[in-house]
Design an enzyme around this catalytic site. Structure first.
Site, PDB file in Angstrom:
ATOM      1  N   ARG A 115       8.344  80.497  40.340  1.00 53.48           N
ATOM      2  CA  ARG A 115       7.493  80.370  41.525  1.00 53.48           C
ATOM      3  C   ARG A 115       6.696  81.641  41.830  1.00 53.48           C
ATOM      4  NH1 ARG A 115      10.827  77.796  45.587  1.00 53.48           N
ATOM      5  NH2 ARG A 115      11.637  76.800  43.727  1.00 53.48           N
ATOM      6  N   THR A 116       7.263  82.794  41.607  1.00 57.03           N
ATOM      7  CA  THR A 116       6.481  84.005  41.884  1.00 57.03           C
ATOM      8  C   THR A 116       5.281  84.054  40.953  1.00 57.03           C
ATOM      9  OG1 THR A 116       8.476  85.147  42.574  1.00 57.03           O
ATOM     10  CG2 THR A 116       6.580  86.505  42.094  1.00 57.03           C
ATOM     11  N   LYS A 142      13.776  94.707  21.165  1.00 55.01           N
ATOM     12  CA  LYS A 142      13.073  94.322  19.943  1.00 55.01           C
ATOM     13  C   LYS A 142      12.309  95.487  19.345  1.00 55.01           C
ATOM     14  CE  LYS A 142      12.223  89.658  21.488  1.00 55.01           C
ATOM     15  NZ  LYS A 142      11.142  89.071  22.263  1.00 55.01           N
ATOM     16  N   ARG A 148       6.572  91.861  36.631  1.00 57.09           N
ATOM     17  CA  ARG A 148       7.984  91.734  37.001  1.00 57.09           C
ATOM     18  C   ARG A 148       8.796  92.307  35.840  1.00 57.09           C
ATOM     19  NH1 ARG A 148      11.141  86.777  39.572  1.00 57.09           N
ATOM     20  NH2 ARG A 148      10.091  87.744  41.346  1.00 57.09           N
ATOM     21  N   HIS A 183      10.585  94.095  45.928  1.00 61.96           N
ATOM     22  CA  HIS A 183       9.778  92.913  45.664  1.00 61.96           C
ATOM     23  C   HIS A 183       8.808  92.833  46.847  1.00 61.96           C
ATOM     24  CE1 HIS A 183       8.358  89.160  44.425  1.00 61.96           C
ATOM     25  NE2 HIS A 183       9.457  88.431  44.410  1.00 61.96           N
TER      26      HIS A 183
END
Lengths: 310, 418
Positions: free
Chosen positions: A59-60, A87, A109, A137
């Site tokens: 949703r963000t 990685k 994020r 946030h």
């Protein structure tokens, strides 16, 4: 004043009260825009935005993407599992690769606290923090406060907000504390003792471990999602036991003898933090929060983009 | 070969020389100390406001050799130590493989030969630092290991108990790094207002003090001897102070950065300051300095930890712990203005030497010269290219530092820094 005091949005901690109020005023006009038949303005036609999500989010990311598209920006999305560093490619390399494609603004994020600040100090583009680990946030806190303002009016002085749940692992809690305090509200945190940081009172918040007492005190209850994915050790025995102590039920709400506002940043674990009948009741403003999220994010991006030389 | 050091200020806690002296060194031995020496010599050393003291000893450095020579190797490390005015260094065994047997001790000693800084290796307390079986401490000590440590890997109570007992037979020095990560999970920074407002995972002070208490109980029970390395909390200082007054055979050290910086640095998420033990509160730092003054903490070391940029210039959670410091140990120590110059020097010379049983290197006629030559008050900006270490992970680049090293005498041999 028509400019923010910051170049990036890393955390509420860096904002002034005037910044927050400017974002709210700007969000007011964007909220009108998104309720018109044509939900779009051409303001950012020449701006390219990359949404970089190093941690899962639905949703963000959707909210940011809609906000960007309604400002007519060009948008690219990049999602990587949180293990991208393992990685072998470093964050800076990943981001520089994307910036080489001429991106003006990055929404990120990331699972590590401080990652957004780290990035903002090392790249040319404007950075908006969409959540960095257990740190902040900021857009969530802004949309939460904006939603409270819609309900209770622009003056936050004397307003009482309790944040319930896992405070220790919550970036939403921290940003909300900073934001509400800057606006003049009183803040309390409530949750299991294992999930309240020992030194949280040093931020000037009240601490309560009994949900009923907390609710009797407050005007607004912000019920946080229990985030098992951010806990590396067990802090309470079971979700069942959590909801017995900290779940908000209709019965509890009705026993208060006053109407409080119920919020939740989503996604809801129905029956854990909040029962279905509370979530769907008229005291709950959960869906207004989602709508306001788009308007507030449009405001943030619009104001930051205004500072980009073009 | 006769060398005279002209017009020296001799810094020593038991200094009998009040005025400036000339010091004559003949074939490595201090032959004469007098206000004016005018006899013919082979070399005269004259430096701006020359000070001399007994040679410095940084008792905890990580030189990454063997295993991580890209960050540092023994020779680059020893060169950095020389630039820092050290005549000796104590080398941590957490290399890859870890320094766990006689031949590895000999590797370090042999490779260091020909360099004018003496190499004193530590060996692991348990085999390969695995925390299971004791290493061959007796053999390692005979080969030259000055102490036994698993560095920052936590020790189980049982292992420490047996090590304390076993080492009594041959006066082995057991070292504990007091840190329990089992209760709170892995953390990076001090628990307090900074951890709350940055969301960074914390290491509470109690992770240190609980371990110190346990260790002290074991020392009491075994009547053994233990050295604590890297004390960072006021609670830790107080526990050690009490235990010393009780007569337990314990000693302790502190890392230089814990004396200079505090948790405040964490607000900027600057991984350069990510160290273990973490930078703690201002009151912890003050207690550490107080502990140095009253002798609770015996000495200061750098915990020189080279890291390449790939391990530091990353998000805070992923950054490696550590700061380099062997070259700047004295300059950092000079920031502790509440200590006199000779107190500061003792903390990096006679005191650590005594703890690890190294020979007395005080300045006396008839002794082989083991000296550091320096100026305590020259100010100079540290530039990145001045750093001798292969790694540059220090927050000091660009800072004006006080104090400059001119050179050393070690085992009678002179090295001058150009």
């Amino acid at each position: 004043m028509n400019n923010l005091s910051v170049k990036h949005l890393i955390g509420i901690k860096d904002l002034t009260k005037e910044d927050i109020e400017l974002i709210f005023q700007t969000a007011d006009s964007f909220k009108q825009v998104i309720n018109r038949p044509i939900k779009k303005v051409p303001s950012l036609r020449d701006i390219t935005i990359a949404n970089l999500f190093f941690e899962n989010s639905t949703r963000t990311r959707l909210s940011f993407e809609l906000a960007e598209k309604r400002l007519s920006a060009d948008v690219v999305n990049f999602s990587a599992a949180s293990s991208s560093v393992k990685k072998g490619e470093t964050l800076i390399d990943t981001v520089n690769n994307i910036l080489a494609m001429k991106v003006d603004l990055v929404v990120m994020r990331h699972p590590n606290p401080g990652a957004a600040k780290f990035l903002s100090e090392r790249i040319d583009a404007t950075v908006v923090n969409a959540g960095d680990g257990t740190h902040e946030h900021p857009t969530q806190a802004l949309l939460d406060a904006y939603s409270i303002r819609e309900q209770l009016g622009t003056d936050f002085k004397g307003k009482k907000v309790v944040i319930v749940g896992d405070i220790k692992h919550s970036r939403v809690a921290l940003s909300n504390i900073f934001c509400l305090q800057k606006l003049g509200a009183e803040v309390m945190v409530c949750g299991p003792t294992t999930l309240i940081p020992k030194h949280i009172h040093e931020l000037g918040v009240k601490v309560e471990h009994n949900l009923k007492k907390a609710l009797e005190w407050c005007d607004v209850a912000n019920m946080l999602r229990i985030q098992l994915e951010r806990q590396d050790i067990q802090f309470f025995p079971s979700l069942r036991e959590y909801s017995m102590q900290f779940g908000l039920t209709k019965e509890l709400l009705d026993s208060l003898g006053k109407e409080i506002i119920v919020m939740h940043p989503g996604p809801i674990n129905r029956g854990v933090e909040i029962s279905s009948d509370v979530a769907d009741s008229k005291q709950s403003i959960i869906l207004q929060q989602v709508e306001n999220g788009v308007a507030v994010r449009m405001a943030v991006i619009y104001l930051l983009a205004a500072q980009i030389n073009r | 070969m006769k060398i005279v050091l002209k017009s020296c200020t001799i810094v020593s806690s038991k200094n009998t020389y009040k005025d400036k002296q000339d010091v004559l060194i003949n074939n490595g031995v201090i032959e004469k100390i007098a206000p004016e020496i005018n006899e013919p010599v082979d070399q005269i050393i004259e430096k701006n406001d020359l000070h001399i003291s007994s040679g410095w000893f940084d008792a905890k450095v990580n030189f990454c050799d063997p295993g991580n020579e890209i960050k540092e190797d023994l020779l680059s490390g020893l060169n950095a130590a020389l630039a820092g005015g050290m005549t000796a260094v104590g080398i941590s065994p957490n290399t890859s493989p870890a320094i766990s047997n006689k031949s590895q001790i000999e590797y370090l000693k042999m490779k260091g030969l020909g360099n004018n800084v003496s190499v004193y290796p530590f060996a692991t307390l348990t085999e390969n630092m695995e925390g299971k079986n004791l290493s061959e401490m007796y053999d390692l000590k005979n080969a030259g290991a000055i102490g036994f440590t698993d560095v920052s890997s936590p020790l189980h109570g049982g292992i420490l108990y047996r090590a304390l007992l076993y080492a009594k037979n041959f006066n082995g020095k057991i070292i504990s790094f007091p840190y329990d990560s089992s209760i709170f999970g892995e953390g990076y920074i001090h628990e307090g207002i900074t951890s709350v407002s940055t969301g960074l995972k914390a290491i509470p002070s109690i992770a240190e003090s609980m371990t110190i208490e346990r260790d002290l109980n074991l020392v009491r029970y075994t009547n053994g001897e233990l050295h604590f390395t890297g004390i960072s909390t006021k609670e830790g200082v107080e526990l050690i102070r009490k235990a010393k007054s009780e007569g337990l055979q314990i000693t302790a050290d502190v890392y230089i950065h814990n004396l200079i910086y505090t948790e405040e640095e964490m607000f900027a998420f600057d991984s350069m300051y990510k160290v273990l033990p973490p930078l703690r509160s201002a009151s912890d730092r003050d207690a550490l300095i107080e502990g140095l003054k009253d002798g609770t903490i015996d000495f200061v070391c750098s915990d020189h930890t080279p890291e390449d940029i790939e391990n530091k210039e990353v998000e805070f959670d992923q950054a490696a712990f550590g700061i380099i410091g062997v070259q700047t140990l004295f300059a950092q120590l000079n920031k502790l203005e509440s200590l006199t110059l000779s107190e500061r020097i003792d903390l990096i010379s006679s005191k650590p030497r005594r703890v690890f049983g190294l020979s007395d290197n005080s300045i006396q006629v008839g002794k082989v010269a083991n000296l550091t030559l320096f100026n305590p008050s020259i100010k100079k900006e540290l530039k990145s290219e001045d750093i001798i270490s292969k790694s540059k992970n220090t927050p000091l680049v660009g800072e004006e530092l006080t104090g400059e090293v001119y050179g050393i005498f070690n085992e009678g041999k002179l090295s001058i820094i150009e």
